[in-house]
Design a protein around this motif. Structure first.
Motif, mmCIF file in Angstrom:
data_model
loop_
_atom_site.group_PDB
_atom_site.id
_atom_site.type_symbol
_atom_site.label_atom_id
_atom_site.label_comp_id
_atom_site.label_asym_id
_atom_site.label_seq_id
_atom_site.Cartn_x
_atom_site.Cartn_y
_atom_site.Cartn_z
ATOM 1 N N GLU A 1 -39.615 51.724 -30.171
ATOM 2 C CA GLU A 1 -38.559 51.607 -31.184
ATOM 3 C C GLU A 1 -39.107 51.678 -32.611
ATOM 4 O OE1 GLU A 1 -35.165 48.615 -29.551
ATOM 5 O OE2 GLU A 1 -37.101 47.731 -29.976
ATOM 6 N N GLN A 2 -40.255 51.063 -32.825
ATOM 7 C CA GLN A 2 -40.762 50.848 -34.184
ATOM 8 C C GLN A 2 -41.713 51.940 -34.674
ATOM 9 O OE1 GLN A 2 -42.436 46.902 -33.919
ATOM 10 N NE2 GLN A 2 -40.445 45.996 -33.417
ATOM 11 N N ASN A 3 -42.092 52.872 -33.814
ATOM 12 C CA ASN A 3 -43.060 53.897 -34.198
ATOM 13 C C ASN A 3 -42.483 55.294 -33.988
ATOM 14 O OD1 ASN A 3 -45.879 52.485 -34.660
ATOM 15 N ND2 ASN A 3 -44.836 51.404 -33.000
ATOM 16 N N ASP A 4 -42.557 56.101 -35.037
ATOM 17 C CA ASP A 4 -42.127 57.497 -34.936
ATOM 18 C C ASP A 4 -43.287 58.293 -34.336
ATOM 19 O OD1 ASP A 4 -41.136 60.042 -35.162
ATOM 20 O OD2 ASP A 4 -40.948 60.007 -37.347
ATOM 21 N N LEU A 5 -43.113 58.764 -33.127
ATOM 22 C CA LEU A 5 -44.192 59.433 -32.404
ATOM 23 C C LEU A 5 -44.138 60.958 -32.517
ATOM 24 C CD1 LEU A 5 -44.137 57.199 -29.199
ATOM 25 C CD2 LEU A 5 -45.605 56.984 -31.207
ATOM 26 N N LYS A 6 -43.179 61.491 -33.251
ATOM 27 C CA LYS A 6 -43.005 62.946 -33.327
ATOM 28 C C LYS A 6 -44.247 63.674 -33.843
ATOM 29 C CE LYS A 6 -37.997 63.407 -33.591
ATOM 30 N NZ LYS A 6 -37.549 62.079 -33.266
ATOM 31 N N GLU A 7 -44.966 63.080 -34.788
ATOM 32 C CA GLU A 7 -46.139 63.735 -35.367
ATOM 33 C C GLU A 7 -47.445 63.140 -34.832
ATOM 34 O OE1 GLU A 7 -45.600 66.474 -37.048
ATOM 35 O OE2 GLU A 7 -43.456 66.067 -36.883
ATOM 36 N N ARG A 8 -47.359 62.234 -33.893
ATOM 37 C CA ARG A 8 -48.560 61.594 -33.347
ATOM 38 C C ARG A 8 -49.370 62.609 -32.553
ATOM 39 N NH1 ARG A 8 -49.387 55.895 -32.087
ATOM 40 N NH2 ARG A 8 -47.832 55.645 -33.734
ATOM 41 N N GLU A 9 -50.672 62.607 -32.751
ATOM 42 C CA GLU A 9 -51.575 63.485 -32.015
ATOM 43 C C GLU A 9 -51.619 63.081 -30.550
ATOM 44 O OE1 GLU A 9 -53.404 66.144 -33.197
ATOM 45 O OE2 GLU A 9 -52.351 65.881 -35.106
ATOM 46 N N ASN A 10 -51.886 64.029 -29.669
ATOM 47 C CA ASN A 10 -52.064 63.728 -28.254
ATOM 48 C C ASN A 10 -53.239 62.773 -28.086
ATOM 49 O OD1 ASN A 10 -49.989 65.457 -27.664
ATOM 50 N ND2 ASN A 10 -51.264 67.040 -26.769
ATOM 51 N N GLY A 11 -53.120 61.887 -27.115
ATOM 52 C CA GLY A 11 -54.214 60.969 -26.830
ATOM 53 C C GLY A 11 -53.716 59.585 -26.477
ATOM 54 N N ARG A 12 -54.677 58.708 -26.263
ATOM 55 C CA ARG A 12 -54.392 57.322 -25.890
ATOM 56 C C ARG A 12 -54.365 56.438 -27.134
ATOM 57 N NH1 ARG A 12 -57.034 53.230 -21.415
ATOM 58 N NH2 ARG A 12 -56.662 51.336 -22.622
ATOM 59 N N TYR A 13 -53.382 55.517 -27.144
ATOM 60 C CA TYR A 13 -53.240 54.537 -28.212
ATOM 61 C C TYR A 13 -53.032 53.170 -27.559
ATOM 62 C CZ TYR A 13 -52.514 58.700 -31.020
ATOM 63 O OH TYR A 13 -52.674 59.923 -31.618
ATOM 64 N N ASP A 14 -53.929 52.250 -27.841
ATOM 65 C CA ASP A 14 -53.822 50.916 -27.253
ATOM 66 C C ASP A 14 -52.765 50.097 -27.967
ATOM 67 O OD1 ASP A 14 -55.822 51.545 -25.481
ATOM 68 O OD2 ASP A 14 -57.374 50.372 -26.474
ATOM 69 N N ILE A 15 -51.976 49.401 -27.188
ATOM 70 C CA ILE A 15 -51.005 48.446 -27.709
ATOM 71 C C ILE A 15 -51.525 47.036 -27.415
ATOM 72 C CG2 ILE A 15 -48.626 47.617 -27.574
ATOM 73 C CD1 ILE A 15 -47.854 50.494 -26.648
ATOM 74 N N LEU A 16 -51.990 46.825 -26.182
ATOM 75 C CA LEU A 16 -52.572 45.553 -25.748
ATOM 76 C C LEU A 16 -53.750 45.875 -24.818
ATOM 77 C CD1 LEU A 16 -52.112 42.444 -26.004
ATOM 78 C CD2 LEU A 16 -50.702 42.606 -23.948
ATOM 79 N N GLY A 17 -54.688 46.656 -25.327
ATOM 80 C CA GLY A 17 -55.860 47.055 -24.536
ATOM 81 C C GLY A 17 -55.461 47.792 -23.272
ATOM 82 N N ASP A 18 -56.143 47.494 -22.169
ATOM 83 C CA ASP A 18 -55.835 48.134 -20.890
ATOM 84 C C ASP A 18 -54.554 47.611 -20.254
ATOM 85 O OD1 ASP A 18 -58.036 49.821 -20.989
ATOM 86 O OD2 ASP A 18 -59.315 48.479 -19.825
ATOM 87 N N ASP A 19 -53.983 46.527 -20.796
ATOM 88 C CA ASP A 19 -52.749 45.969 -20.231
ATOM 89 C C ASP A 19 -51.512 46.766 -20.620
ATOM 90 O OD1 ASP A 19 -53.869 43.925 -18.735
ATOM 91 O OD2 ASP A 19 -53.697 42.449 -20.351
ATOM 92 N N VAL A 20 -51.492 47.282 -21.838
ATOM 93 C CA VAL A 20 -50.371 48.105 -22.315
ATOM 94 C C VAL A 20 -50.948 49.149 -23.269
ATOM 95 C CG1 VAL A 20 -48.132 48.181 -23.479
ATOM 96 C CG2 VAL A 20 -48.795 46.109 -22.216
ATOM 97 N N TYR A 21 -50.828 50.406 -22.895
ATOM 98 C CA TYR A 21 -51.282 51.482 -23.775
ATOM 99 C C TYR A 21 -50.367 52.688 -23.588
ATOM 100 C CZ TYR A 21 -53.753 53.345 -19.642
ATOM 101 O OH TYR A 21 -54.064 53.834 -18.396
ATOM 102 N N ILE A 22 -50.494 53.609 -24.520
ATOM 103 C CA ILE A 22 -49.602 54.770 -24.529
ATOM 104 C C ILE A 22 -50.438 56.047 -24.533
ATOM 105 C CG2 ILE A 22 -49.425 54.703 -27.045
ATOM 106 C CD1 ILE A 22 -46.533 55.574 -26.793
ATOM 107 N N ASN A 23 -50.016 57.005 -23.744
ATOM 108 C CA ASN A 23 -50.602 58.342 -23.753
ATOM 109 C C ASN A 23 -49.562 59.299 -24.324
ATOM 110 O OD1 ASN A 23 -53.171 57.892 -22.513
ATOM 111 N ND2 ASN A 23 -52.146 57.681 -20.547
ATOM 112 N N VAL A 24 -49.900 59.944 -25.428
ATOM 113 C CA VAL A 24 -49.023 60.959 -26.018
ATOM 114 C C VAL A 24 -49.527 62.306 -25.531
ATOM 115 C CG1 VAL A 24 -48.223 62.015 -28.164
ATOM 116 C CG2 VAL A 24 -48.507 59.524 -28.024
ATOM 117 N N GLN A 25 -48.601 63.144 -25.085
ATOM 118 C CA GLN A 25 -48.961 64.443 -24.526
ATOM 119 C C GLN A 25 -47.887 65.469 -24.841
ATOM 120 O OE1 GLN A 25 -47.728 64.045 -19.963
ATOM 121 N NE2 GLN A 25 -48.950 62.296 -20.641
#
Length: 152
Positions: free
Chosen positions: A27-51
């Protein structure tokens, strides 16, 4: 499996603290221009892969499942179909890869459905939810997606 639009994420905050954290991040992050890759939110417990990729015909899709993580797949740009079924209706086609938390399966009957995903839609997939992502609606189409991984 839960499918909805980003504007209704608050309805799912009560599922778990980690799911709430993931949905708030979307909700709080505009991901439209985010580069592909992994972004940690809470380390290995919660993370995001943009592709990003081009969706493909169903005949090229693969059924997959995870044992250690819940997926939240969020459509940033484009649209696709995601096949979903219950794991009890599938058989392993490629052995489970513990390091990738990934198992490929084959369907043993017709007890599955395809869900249309459009921009700002999300789908929450639990370990029992076998899924086939990246499937074209009609013709192959450019897609940008975020897959949030939530440890269980």
């Amino acid at each position: 499996m839960i499918k909805n639009s980003l504007k209704y994420t608050k309805n799912y905050y009560n599922l778990s603290d980690k799911i709430k954290l993931a949905l708030e991040y979307l909700e709080q992050n505009d991901l439209k221009e985010r580069e592909n890759g992994r972004y940690d939110i809470l380390g290995d417990d919660v993370y995001i892969n943009v592709q990003d990729y081009t969706s493909k015909p169903e005949t090229q899709g693969k059924w997959e499942a995870h044992r250690k993580y819940i997926d939240i797949q969020f459509m940033i740009k484009g649209s696709e179909r995601i096949g979903v079924g219950e794991i009890d209706n599938y058989q392993t086609s490629e052995a489970y890869d513990d390091a990738k938390d990934l198992e490929f399966l084959k369907v043993s009957n017709d007890k599955y459905q395809f869900i249309n995903m459009n921009e700002n839609d999300f789908i929450i997939l639990y370990p029992q939810d076998v899924h086939m992502p990246q499937i074209a609606m009609d013709t192959p189409f450019y897609v940008k997606k975020a897959v949030v991984k939530i440890s269980i």
